[in-house]
Design an enzyme around this catalytic site. Structure first.
Site, PDB file in Angstrom:
ATOM      1  N   SER A 408     -67.232  26.050  10.666  1.00 54.58           N
ATOM      2  CA  SER A 408     -66.524  26.580   8.980  1.00 54.58           C
ATOM      3  C   SER A 408     -67.843  27.100   8.335  1.00 54.58           C
ATOM      4  O   SER A 408     -68.070  27.679   8.119  1.00 54.58           O
ATOM      5  CB  SER A 408     -66.551  25.887   8.299  1.00 54.58           C
ATOM      6  OG  SER A 408     -65.226  24.542   8.610  1.00 54.58           O
ATOM      7  N   HIS A 429     -62.761  31.127  13.336  1.00 54.40           N
ATOM      8  CA  HIS A 429     -62.625  30.565  12.526  1.00 54.40           C
ATOM      9  C   HIS A 429     -62.083  30.631  11.806  1.00 54.40           C
ATOM     10  O   HIS A 429     -60.828  31.737  10.981  1.00 54.40           O
ATOM     11  CB  HIS A 429     -63.338  30.958  11.276  1.00 54.40           C
ATOM     12  CG  HIS A 429     -63.917  30.099  10.157  1.00 54.40           C
ATOM     13  ND1 HIS A 429     -64.313  30.158   8.653  1.00 54.40           N
ATOM     14  CD2 HIS A 429     -63.418  28.562   9.642  1.00 54.40           C
ATOM     15  CE1 HIS A 429     -64.135  29.069   8.085  1.00 54.40           C
ATOM     16  NE2 HIS A 429     -63.189  28.104   8.659  1.00 54.40           N
ATOM     17  N   GLU A 441     -61.116  34.369  11.106  1.00 56.11           N
ATOM     18  CA  GLU A 441     -62.531  35.075  10.651  1.00 56.11           C
ATOM     19  C   GLU A 441     -63.622  34.871  12.056  1.00 56.11           C
ATOM     20  O   GLU A 441     -63.893  33.613  12.303  1.00 56.11           O
ATOM     21  CB  GLU A 441     -63.095  34.368   9.771  1.00 56.11           C
ATOM     22  CG  GLU A 441     -64.852  34.891   9.168  1.00 56.11           C
ATOM     23  CD  GLU A 441     -65.637  34.274   7.938  1.00 56.11           C
ATOM     24  OE1 GLU A 441     -65.162  32.434   8.185  1.00 56.11           O
ATOM     25  OE2 GLU A 441     -65.557  34.909   6.785  1.00 56.11           O
ATOM     26  N   ASN A 479     -66.220  30.788   3.329  1.00 58.82           N
ATOM     27  CA  ASN A 479     -67.219  29.591   2.607  1.00 58.82           C
ATOM     28  C   ASN A 479     -67.795  30.026   2.389  1.00 58.82           C
ATOM     29  O   ASN A 479     -69.080  29.322   1.527  1.00 58.82           O
ATOM     30  CB  ASN A 479     -67.285  28.630   4.220  1.00 58.82           C
ATOM     31  CG  ASN A 479     -65.965  27.800   4.634  1.00 58.82           C
ATOM     32  OD1 ASN A 479     -65.274  28.057   3.650  1.00 58.82           O
ATOM     33  ND2 ASN A 479     -65.492  27.336   5.031  1.00 58.82           N
TER      34      ASN A 479
HETATM   35  P1  NAD Z   1     -60.793  16.457  13.435  1.00 59.62           P
HETATM   36  O1  NAD Z   1     -61.275  15.824  11.862  1.00 59.62           O
HETATM   37  O2  NAD Z   1     -59.205  15.987  12.138  1.00 59.62           O
HETATM   38  O3  NAD Z   1     -60.175  16.698  14.489  1.00 59.62           O
HETATM   39  C1  NAD Z   1     -61.624  16.833  15.215  1.00 59.62           C
HETATM   40  C2  NAD Z   1     -61.254  15.786  15.900  1.00 59.62           C
HETATM   41  O4  NAD Z   1     -62.545  16.039  17.937  1.00 59.62           O
HETATM   42  C3  NAD Z   1     -60.579  14.606  17.107  1.00 59.62           C
HETATM   43  O5  NAD Z   1     -59.217  14.567  16.956  1.00 59.62           O
HETATM   44  C4  NAD Z   1     -61.673  13.871  17.128  1.00 59.62           C
HETATM   45  O6  NAD Z   1     -61.567  12.931  18.354  1.00 59.62           O
HETATM   46  C5  NAD Z   1     -62.199  15.190  18.702  1.00 59.62           C
HETATM   47  N1  NAD Z   1     -63.286  14.769  19.419  1.00 59.62           N
HETATM   48  C6  NAD Z   1     -64.692  14.934  17.977  1.00 59.62           C
HETATM   49  N2  NAD Z   1     -65.693  13.990  19.649  1.00 59.62           N
HETATM   50  C7  NAD Z   1     -64.893  14.422  20.565  1.00 59.62           C
HETATM   51  C8  NAD Z   1     -65.367  14.812  21.534  1.00 59.62           C
HETATM   52  N3  NAD Z   1     -66.624  14.604  22.284  1.00 59.62           N
HETATM   53  N4  NAD Z   1     -64.858  15.794  22.896  1.00 59.62           N
HETATM   54  C9  NAD Z   1     -63.574  15.744  22.384  1.00 59.62           C
HETATM   55  N5  NAD Z   1     -62.998  15.767  21.355  1.00 59.62           N
HETATM   56  C10 NAD Z   1     -63.889  15.236  20.477  1.00 59.62           C
HETATM   57  O7  NAD Z   1     -61.317  17.873  12.197  1.00 59.62           O
HETATM   58  P2  NAD Z   1     -60.662  19.190  11.268  1.00 59.62           P
HETATM   59  O8  NAD Z   1     -60.643  19.473  10.376  1.00 59.62           O
HETATM   60  O9  NAD Z   1     -59.600  19.633  12.919  1.00 59.62           O
HETATM   61  O10 NAD Z   1     -61.941  20.022  12.016  1.00 59.62           O
HETATM   62  C11 NAD Z   1     -62.110  20.655  13.137  1.00 59.62           C
HETATM   63  C12 NAD Z   1     -63.703  21.789  12.738  1.00 59.62           C
HETATM   64  O11 NAD Z   1     -62.639  22.321  12.376  1.00 59.62           O
HETATM   65  C13 NAD Z   1     -64.525  21.354  12.626  1.00 59.62           C
HETATM   66  O12 NAD Z   1     -65.596  22.416  13.155  1.00 59.62           O
HETATM   67  C14 NAD Z   1     -65.114  21.780  11.014  1.00 59.62           C
HETATM   68  O13 NAD Z   1     -65.884  22.330  10.117  1.00 59.62           O
HETATM   69  C15 NAD Z   1     -63.508  23.769  11.309  1.00 59.62           C
HETATM   70  N6  NAD Z   1     -63.149  23.555  10.408  1.00 59.62           N
HETATM   71  C16 NAD Z   1     -61.865  22.974   9.577  1.00 59.62           C
HETATM   72  C17 NAD Z   1     -60.487  23.208   8.788  1.00 59.62           C
HETATM   73  C18 NAD Z   1     -60.512  22.039   7.904  1.00 59.62           C
HETATM   74  O14 NAD Z   1     -59.642  22.516   6.603  1.00 59.62           O
HETATM   75  N7  NAD Z   1     -60.380  21.239   8.007  1.00 59.62           N
HETATM   76  C19 NAD Z   1     -60.888  24.545   8.705  1.00 59.62           C
HETATM   77  C20 NAD Z   1     -61.774  25.853   9.139  1.00 59.62           C
HETATM   78  C21 NAD Z   1     -62.211  25.143   9.907  1.00 59.62           C
END
Ligand code: NAD
Length: 687
Positions: A408, A429, A441, A479
């Protein structure tokens, strides 16, 4: 010629031929009138079929709306008058999509035959309009008010089978043209009066008047603040309760009201901007996108699971990779839960879900990525972790594969450096929930190649998303702007507003959710963690409110309390939060005051506009319209207000500057208008 005239035995086929989409442009309308008159004058002609080379018209010519030609005679109503006057049967042969004015044309025919894969509908509300050429009247008379209310307020595109069931079509045929010709011959031979949708009355007799009150209330809730869906209800009510000619007049009046409304102009802007946003300046159609046949998603969390669903829904096999079978199982449970909810809602069938689930595989092993065309990484927002994973992806995925990140905020170039193929590294994104939110995005790194960009822009459309290209900076387009909007909300809290007031004002403006409710949804701990990593100019400060919220365990919906108290998703005020906020005001020596709603709105929208201007200035967004599309599709900005940049133009850019300059001395440097805003104000527009 835009309308071909040819004789098939004793029936004339008027074939609309106006590439690329057979829009109902002036020349088509002229061609139809001419063809109908010629057929009327020829005694050898017993009937007419109106068809199209390719798709049946899907509406007016959008470009003609801008130039005014769309309203030059003969307008669709004139064509329809000719059709009603001729006294020979006219049958529509529908292929592809008959939408809007195209479907109104078909509804005026004496019968309609469609191909099995055809779709029909009156989706005008999407552009802030209602059908203005008898569409609401004929649809209601053929299908009944209930079906009409549902389909027209919802801008539905009905599959042919459903339209047949509803009585909107007379037949479905593999060769609709041939069937329409024999249909016309049968009608001509029968000697019976020609059937007209406008004369049908069975389904509009004895309608419970309560139906319209119920639907008006339903629409007021579902399409909050929108004019056109309300007007659709009125037009359909008129069809059922008024004498025919009067009801048609009412529809026309309501249509004209919508056509002149600011909402229609804003929605039309969004429509155009969305199309424009697909084009990448400097990357033409000669840059062909790579084909994406297999995908992988790394990280099976909230976002990864949703992204995997996007691929599966589009029919692209996808492998989910995570660190442990447990993490994968949690991800798959989430996916199954979302699908089960869709089935319960009736938006997906069991078969479609089984098919989609069969396309999602899971693994903990990078070797499983040896034949993918793209990998989307969605692990924790940790730059070092992401770099490690990209190095791994670089080693294990095929040479041609694109490596994308769902970060993000993080620097795409730093991530790209961890690979041997920075030209194939890009940001994709998605927004939460990823299988629902329309925005994608895409973020261009310094070395991202045109082909990679073209591929992710095309991929977005394959996945049913709306793509916008952003440059690489902290927070990209969406963002980056949001942080100023969020920060301003907290300043307003410090100065005297309550969370309820702020959210009420923003929601009344039309946002899906106010800024504090949104914080509670995303998690105040998450918001605080992101902010902690940001640096501010020396003379700026963050309000301490967010930090206090996070540190006192008021995390938001997930902990049952944040800026509000939650039971499930329903929120109510928390007096302790107000006490916390008042405490902050006291500490800062701010005397709390009553802030008028209009000031709250202005205080929240201007920072979006000013940061948007800086984003344009730096080339992070190519066009002001791109920023609007990001906000409308990713942040719940009301489409009928056109997006923040459109809003500013409408407000008057000069006036935006005046407001900002008035606030700058007391509210800090962030209120100084950006250079790009000043330039735009001189012209009165962004471009
Ligand atoms: P989350 O914590 O729900 O999920 C992250 C996942 O990554 C987990 O299942 C974890 O086990 C896995 N993981 C961690 N280390 C790992 C590794 N070494 N190898 C493989 N898998 C691994 O996080 P999220 O909310 O899904 O966010 C993920 C990404 O998306 C981040 O970069 C976040 O900034 C971005 N993002 C999040 C949102 C949101 O609203 N949550 C929106 C847009 C973008």
């Amino acid at each position: 010629m835009t309308t071909n005239y040819r004789l098939a035995a004793d029936v004339v086929v008027l074939e609309i031929d106006n590439p690329p989409v057979n829009a109902l442009s002036l020349r088509v309308r002229e061609g139809l009138v001419e063809g109908i008159r010629r057929a009327a004058a020829d005694p050898a002609v017993r009937g007419i079929v109106i068809g199209a080379k390719g798709s049946f018209p899907a509406g007016a010519d959008i470009n003609e709306i801008a130039t005014g030609l769309a309203f030059a005679p003969p307008i669709l109503l004139d064509v329809q008058a000719e059709m009603e006057a001729i006294g020979k049967p006219i049958v529509a042969a529908i292929t592809g999509t008959a939408l809007g004015g195209g479907f109104e044309l078909a509804l005026t025919c004496h019968a309609r035959v469609a191909s099995p894969e055809a779709r029909v509908g009156l989706p005008e509300v999407k552009l802030g309009l209602i059908p203005g050429a008898g569409g609401t009247q004929r649809f209601t008379r053929l299908a009944g008010p209930e079906a009409a209310l549902e389909a027209i307020t919802g801008a539905a595109q009905l599959p042919a089978s459903r339209a047949l069931e509803l009585g909107l079509l007379d037949a479905i045929a593999a060769d609709p043209l041939a069937e329409a010709v024999s249909f016309a011959q049968r009608l001509a031979g029968s000697g019976a009066p020609l059937p007209r949708a406008s004369a049908r009355a069975e389904k509009i007799a004895d309608v419970d008047p309560q139906l319209f009150a119920t639907w008006r209330a339903k629409v007021a809730k579902k399409y909050r603040g929108q004019l056109a869906p309300q007007r659709v209800c009125e037009a359909i009510e008129a069809a059922c309760t008024k004498e025919r000619a009067e009801a048609f007049k009412i529809e026309r009046k309501l249509y004209l009201e919508c056509r002149e409304s600011p909402q229609r102009k804003a929605l039309m802007h969004v429509f155009h901007a969305e199309r424009e946003a697909r084009r990448i300046p400097g990357v033409g159609p000669e840059v062909a996108p790579q084909s994406i046949r297999r995908a992988a998603v790394v990280g099976a969390g909230t976002m990864g699971a949703g992204i995997a669903m996007c691929f599966a829904n589009a029919g692209i096999p996808v492998t989910l990779l995570d660190v442990s079978p447990d993490a994968l199982e949690r991800g798959m449970d989430g996916i199954r839960g979302h699908y089960a909810a869709s089935v319960a809602r009736g938006s997906l069938t069991h078969e479609k879900v089984d098919w989609a689930l069969s396309l999602i595989g899971t693994t903990t092993d990078y070797d499983a990525l040896s034949s993918v065309d793209i990998v989307i990484e969605a692990v924790f927002e940790d730059p070092e972790l992401k770099r490690r994973i990209f190095a791994e992806l670089d080693r294990h995925s095929p040479e041609h594969a694109i490596l994308a990140t769902n970060t993000s905020t993080l620097d795409i170039d730093r991530i790209a450096e961890a690979t041997s193929r920075p030209q194939q590294v890009v940001g994709t994104h998605f927004f939460s929930p990823a299988h629902v939110m329309k925005l994608m995005e895409n973020v261009r790194g310094a070395k991202t190649s045109p082909r990679t960009l073209a591929t992710v822009m095309a991929l977005a459309r394959t996945l049913g998303k709306v793509p916008v290209l952003a440059g690489n900076c902290d927070g990209f387009i969406g963002n980056r702007m949001l942080q100023y909007y969020g920060a301003e909300a907290e300043r307003l809290l410090e100065e005297g507003a309550s969370p309820e007031q702020i959210d009420r004002v923003i929601e009344a403006f039309g946002f899906a959710m106010g800024p504090l409710a949104m914080r509670d949804l995303a998690g105040n701990d998450v918001g605080w963690a992101i902010r902690r990593n940001r640096t501010l100019p020396e003379d700026e400060r963050w309000s301490p409110i967010l930090q206090r919220m996070a540190e006192s365990g008021r995390l938001g919906q997930k902990s049952g309390r944040g800026f509000y108290l939650y039971e499930g998703r329903s929120r109510r005020s928390d007096p302790e939060v107000l006490a916390l906020i008042e405490g902050v005001s006291r500490e800062l020596g701010i005397e709390r005051r009553e802030i008028p709603d209009a000031q709250i709105l202005a205080r929240l929208l201007h920072p979006l506009v000013n940061e948007g201007a800086k984003i344009l200035e730096e080339g992070i967004a190519a066009r002001a319209g791109d920023i609007d599309i990001v906000y409308v599709n990713g942040y719940g900005f009301p489409a009928y207000e056109g997006g923040p940049m459109f809003w500013a133009e409408r407000e008057g850019l000069e006036r935006v500057i005046e407001t900002m300059e008035a606030l700058a001395p007391s509210h800090g440097r962030r209120w100084q208008p950006a250079q790009r805003l000043r330039q735009a104000a001189e012209r009165g527009r962004w471009t």
